[in-house]
Design a protein around this motif. Structure first.
Motif, PDB file in Angstrom:
ATOM      1  N   PHE A  11       9.820  12.304  -6.127  1.00 55.63           N
ATOM      2  CA  PHE A  11       8.108  11.481  -6.030  1.00 55.63           C
ATOM      3  C   PHE A  11       8.762   9.997  -7.018  1.00 55.63           C
ATOM      4  O   PHE A  11       8.068   9.555  -6.169  1.00 55.63           O
ATOM      5  CB  PHE A  11       7.860  12.519  -7.673  1.00 55.63           C
ATOM      6  N   GLY A  12       9.757  10.344  -7.391  1.00 52.13           N
ATOM      7  CA  GLY A  12      10.315   8.390  -8.003  1.00 52.13           C
ATOM      8  C   GLY A  12      10.439   8.060  -6.411  1.00 52.13           C
ATOM      9  O   GLY A  12       9.831   6.566  -6.389  1.00 52.13           O
ATOM     10  N   ALA A  13      11.284   8.157  -5.974  1.00 53.70           N
ATOM     11  CA  ALA A  13      11.930   8.008  -4.470  1.00 53.70           C
ATOM     12  C   ALA A  13      10.979   7.278  -3.949  1.00 53.70           C
ATOM     13  O   ALA A  13      11.315   6.340  -2.677  1.00 53.70           O
ATOM     14  CB  ALA A  13      12.832   8.720  -4.102  1.00 53.70           C
ATOM     15  N   THR A  14       9.238   8.151  -3.734  1.00 48.24           N
ATOM     16  CA  THR A  14       8.679   7.964  -2.133  1.00 48.24           C
ATOM     17  C   THR A  14       7.195   6.903  -3.000  1.00 48.24           C
ATOM     18  O   THR A  14       6.275   7.284  -2.174  1.00 48.24           O
ATOM     19  CB  THR A  14       8.164   9.428  -1.963  1.00 48.24           C
ATOM     20  N   THR A  15       7.676   6.769  -4.567  1.00 47.75           N
ATOM     21  CA  THR A  15       6.211   6.133  -5.102  1.00 47.75           C
ATOM     22  C   THR A  15       5.891   4.923  -4.183  1.00 47.75           C
ATOM     23  O   THR A  15       4.518   4.936  -4.387  1.00 47.75           O
ATOM     24  CB  THR A  15       6.622   5.587  -6.005  1.00 47.75           C
ATOM     25  N   HIS A  20       1.797   2.770  -0.161  1.00 44.90           N
ATOM     26  CA  HIS A  20       1.390   2.660   0.462  1.00 44.90           C
ATOM     27  C   HIS A  20       0.267   3.505   1.846  1.00 44.90           C
ATOM     28  O   HIS A  20       0.505   3.238   3.225  1.00 44.90           O
ATOM     29  CB  HIS A  20       2.234   0.970   1.100  1.00 44.90           C
ATOM     30  N   HIS A  21       0.509   4.279   1.115  1.00 42.60           N
ATOM     31  CA  HIS A  21       0.490   5.095   1.883  1.00 42.60           C
ATOM     32  C   HIS A  21      -1.632   5.337   2.433  1.00 42.60           C
ATOM     33  O   HIS A  21      -2.577   5.402   1.658  1.00 42.60           O
ATOM     34  CB  HIS A  21       0.138   6.965   1.691  1.00 42.60           C
ATOM     35  N   ARG A  22      -2.104   4.268   3.537  1.00 42.42           N
ATOM     36  CA  ARG A  22      -3.781   3.468   3.178  1.00 42.42           C
ATOM     37  C   ARG A  22      -4.179   4.716   3.501  1.00 42.42           C
ATOM     38  O   ARG A  22      -5.864   4.912   3.099  1.00 42.42           O
ATOM     39  CB  ARG A  22      -3.355   2.964   5.032  1.00 42.42           C
ATOM     40  N   PRO A  23      -4.099   6.117   4.072  1.00 37.82           N
ATOM     41  CA  PRO A  23      -5.680   7.567   4.478  1.00 37.82           C
ATOM     42  C   PRO A  23      -5.810   7.464   2.896  1.00 37.82           C
ATOM     43  O   PRO A  23      -7.261   8.032   3.065  1.00 37.82           O
ATOM     44  CB  PRO A  23      -4.580   8.696   5.155  1.00 37.82           C
ATOM     45  N   TRP A  24      -4.737   7.262   2.129  1.00 34.30           N
ATOM     46  CA  TRP A  24      -5.147   7.652   0.036  1.00 34.30           C
ATOM     47  C   TRP A  24      -5.709   6.280  -0.476  1.00 34.30           C
ATOM     48  O   TRP A  24      -6.255   7.248  -1.252  1.00 34.30           O
ATOM     49  CB  TRP A  24      -3.548   8.732  -0.150  1.00 34.30           C
ATOM     50  N   ALA A  79       0.482  18.153   1.950  1.00 36.10           N
ATOM     51  CA  ALA A  79      -1.310  18.219   2.062  1.00 36.10           C
ATOM     52  C   ALA A  79      -1.975  16.853   2.396  1.00 36.10           C
ATOM     53  O   ALA A  79      -1.075  16.199   3.051  1.00 36.10           O
ATOM     54  CB  ALA A  79      -0.964  17.229   0.448  1.00 36.10           C
ATOM     55  N   PRO A  80      -2.914  16.930   2.453  1.00 41.25           N
ATOM     56  CA  PRO A  80      -3.883  16.563   3.336  1.00 41.25           C
ATOM     57  C   PRO A  80      -4.074  15.099   2.547  1.00 41.25           C
ATOM     58  O   PRO A  80      -4.887  14.514   3.169  1.00 41.25           O
ATOM     59  CB  PRO A  80      -5.349  16.997   3.860  1.00 41.25           C
ATOM     60  N   GLY A  81      -4.427  15.251   1.355  1.00 38.90           N
ATOM     61  CA  GLY A  81      -5.096  14.431   0.020  1.00 38.90           C
ATOM     62  C   GLY A  81      -4.187  14.943  -1.415  1.00 38.90           C
ATOM     63  O   GLY A  81      -3.488  15.654  -1.129  1.00 38.90           O
ATOM     64  N   ARG A 143      12.905   5.228   5.752  1.00 37.90           N
ATOM     65  CA  ARG A 143      12.591   3.842   6.290  1.00 37.90           C
ATOM     66  C   ARG A 143      11.483   3.311   6.460  1.00 37.90           C
ATOM     67  O   ARG A 143      10.935   3.129   8.032  1.00 37.90           O
ATOM     68  CB  ARG A 143      13.478   3.964   8.064  1.00 37.90           C
ATOM     69  N   GLY A 144      10.835   3.859   5.549  1.00 39.94           N
ATOM     70  CA  GLY A 144       9.234   3.189   6.060  1.00 39.94           C
ATOM     71  C   GLY A 144       7.552   3.708   6.719  1.00 39.94           C
ATOM     72  O   GLY A 144       7.258   3.624   6.783  1.00 39.94           O
ATOM     73  N   HIS A 145       8.419   5.402   7.300  1.00 41.84           N
ATOM     74  CA  HIS A 145       7.594   5.665   6.978  1.00 41.84           C
ATOM     75  C   HIS A 145       6.934   6.876   6.351  1.00 41.84           C
ATOM     76  O   HIS A 145       6.488   6.620   4.879  1.00 41.84           O
ATOM     77  CB  HIS A 145       8.344   7.211   8.522  1.00 41.84           C
ATOM     78  N   GLY A 146       6.112   8.302   6.716  1.00 39.86           N
ATOM     79  CA  GLY A 146       5.490   8.818   5.492  1.00 39.86           C
ATOM     80  C   GLY A 146       6.235   9.370   4.820  1.00 39.86           C
ATOM     81  O   GLY A 146       7.531   8.988   4.883  1.00 39.86           O
ATOM     82  N   PHE A 147       5.811  10.005   3.378  1.00 40.86           N
ATOM     83  CA  PHE A 147       6.754  10.163   2.446  1.00 40.86           C
ATOM     84  C   PHE A 147       6.679  11.859   3.036  1.00 40.86           C
ATOM     85  O   PHE A 147       7.297  12.183   1.781  1.00 40.86           O
ATOM     86  CB  PHE A 147       5.696  10.146   1.202  1.00 40.86           C
ATOM     87  N   GLN A 148       6.636  12.375   3.529  1.00 42.43           N
ATOM     88  CA  GLN A 148       6.547  13.790   3.080  1.00 42.43           C
ATOM     89  C   GLN A 148       7.357  14.514   3.448  1.00 42.43           C
ATOM     90  O   GLN A 148       7.652  15.689   3.530  1.00 42.43           O
ATOM     91  CB  GLN A 148       5.318  14.216   4.581  1.00 42.43           C
TER      92      GLN A 148
END
Length: 407
Positions: A11-15, A20-24, A79-81, A143-148
């Motif tokens: 979680f901390g690594a993807t904070t 910056h995850h625009r949909p959320w 997770a969708p949201g 590298r700047g992509h999604g956290f999933q």
């Protein structure tokens, strides 16, 4: 334990990516709230599962925990949201909270008498190594992509580990003898023993120490990358600091464990808190990158490495039939600090203080932890093997109560 460390630090690594995850459209405060759901799950898991571990064994609890953690990581990956993501982090926390009351007494009971801190420290290294892998995965694969992808890796790792654990993880022979020798009296096992004299006072002290330790661990693991960005460091360098923090916990945890096996727990626990507080404060200064790397490494030695020493201190202080419950209660109540850590960090950053004060405020729990450790009694010696019978009151064993030594 490496899997647990990966899942916690993910979680901390993807904070920064979550922010910056625009949909959320997440705010800093909301991300802090999501980060607190994992330690809330750990609190519930620790308090509920320790009692079952003392009655039904350490191995079963470990196997169930791995499955639960993996399910939570997969939920986060798909997770969708934010709501389902938060539920997944709660499930991860519940599984991690269950594993500690199982693994801590298991390693304590399997280890040689004069190497219990060292063996526990070796196992605890898994948590820090897993945290480093989480930071490395985020640094090299996202590298700047999604956290999933970070959470998908954690879920798959759990699925791979489950059959290996089933095949190779032993049960504690000491615990098996204790529960099978003869029926146990109602007050001589589990939470009831840990919460009555002469053990109650010790349990309260350990709980406060654990709360301060977890506040440091979860606060720094959640917010260190963002704290470093606010202080002017680039994202890639900030994630590297998170890796160094957990690598420092690996090396420092082993060094402190060797010392604790020789001199007892009080001195090493105090030194670890002091080192962590000093290093976190020093992170606020303008220093060359190489020097700052070393300071973050030392901060991990103290602030993240101290919890393993506290776990052994707890295990030495209770009989085998209450050991997992005592660990569960202390760590469960201590999770209040883990819950407060991410939330406190979110409030500090949202207050838009000068970068220096962000770090100084994070060092306060380390100072309090050192003060509490100084108030504790002398080094704790090894407990006699009681094969599950209620241990005689500490004052009957050596003329001085355990509660008195700690306070």
């Amino acid at each position: 334990m490496t899997l647990e460390g990966f899942d916690l630090v993910a979680f901390g690594a993807t904070t920064p990516l979550l922010l910056h995850h625009r949909p959320w459209h997440l705010t800093v405060a909301l991300v802090g709230l999501l980060g607190s759901l994992t330690p809330i799950g750990m609190l519930v898991g620790s308090l509920l599962v320790g009692q079952f571990t003392d009655r039904f064994g350490r191995r079963r609890t470990s196997l169930v925990s791995i499955a639960v953690v993996s399910a939570g990581m997969f939920a986060c990956a798909v997770a969708p949201g934010p709501s389902l993501f938060g539920a997944g982090r709660f499930v991860v926390g519940f599984g991690v909270g269950a594993i500690y009351p199982a693994m801590t007494p298991l390693i304590f009971e399997l280890a040689p008498e004069k190497r219990k801190n060292l063996y526990s420290g070796i196992v605890q290294c898994g948590t820090a190594i897993g945290g480093s892998f989480a930071a490395l995965t985020a640094n090299t694969m996202l590298r700047g992509h999604g956290f999933q992808l970070e959470y998908l890796v954690g879920g798959l790792a759990g699925l791979l580990l489950l059959p290996l654990t089933y095949a190779w993880l032993p049960e504690s022979t000491e615990h098996h003898r204790a529960v099978s020798a003869s029926p146990l009296a109602a007050g001589s096992v589990g939470v009831r023993l840990a919460l009555k004299p002469p053990y109650l006072r010790s349990t309260l002290v350990f709980s406060v120490m654990a709360a301060l330790s977890f506040l440091l661990i979860f606060g720094m693991n959640t917010w260190l990358p963002q704290l470093m960005q606010v202080a002017g460091r680039p994202l890639r360098s900030s994630q590297t600091f998170l890796m160094l923090l957990n690598l420092g916990a690996t090396v420092g945890g082993l060094a402190m464990a060797l010392l604790a096996d020789r001199v007892g727990s009080k001195g090493p626990v105090t030194a670890a808190f002091v080192l962590g507080g000093a290093a976190i404060t020093a992170m606020s200064t303008k220093l060359p990158l190489a020097v700052l790397d070393g300071i973050v490494f030392l901060g991990g030695c103290g602030a993240v490495g101290v919890q393993g020493l506290i776990n052994v201190y707890i295990s030495r202080s209770y009989p085998v039939t209450a050991r997992a419950s005592a660990v569960g209660v202390a760590l469960g109540v201590g999770r209040i600090g883990a819950i407060a850590g991410p939330t406190l960090g979110g409030w500090i950053l949202a207050a838009d203080l000068a970068a220096r004060w962000n770090f100084v405020l994070f060092a306060v729990p380390a100072v309090l932890g050192a003060a509490l450790a100084l108030m504790a009694g002398g080094p704790s010696g090894p407990m006699p093997r009681d094969h599950g019978r209620p241990a005689p009151a500490p004052q009957e064993r050596d003329g001085e109560s355990m509660a008195g030594r700690i306070t």
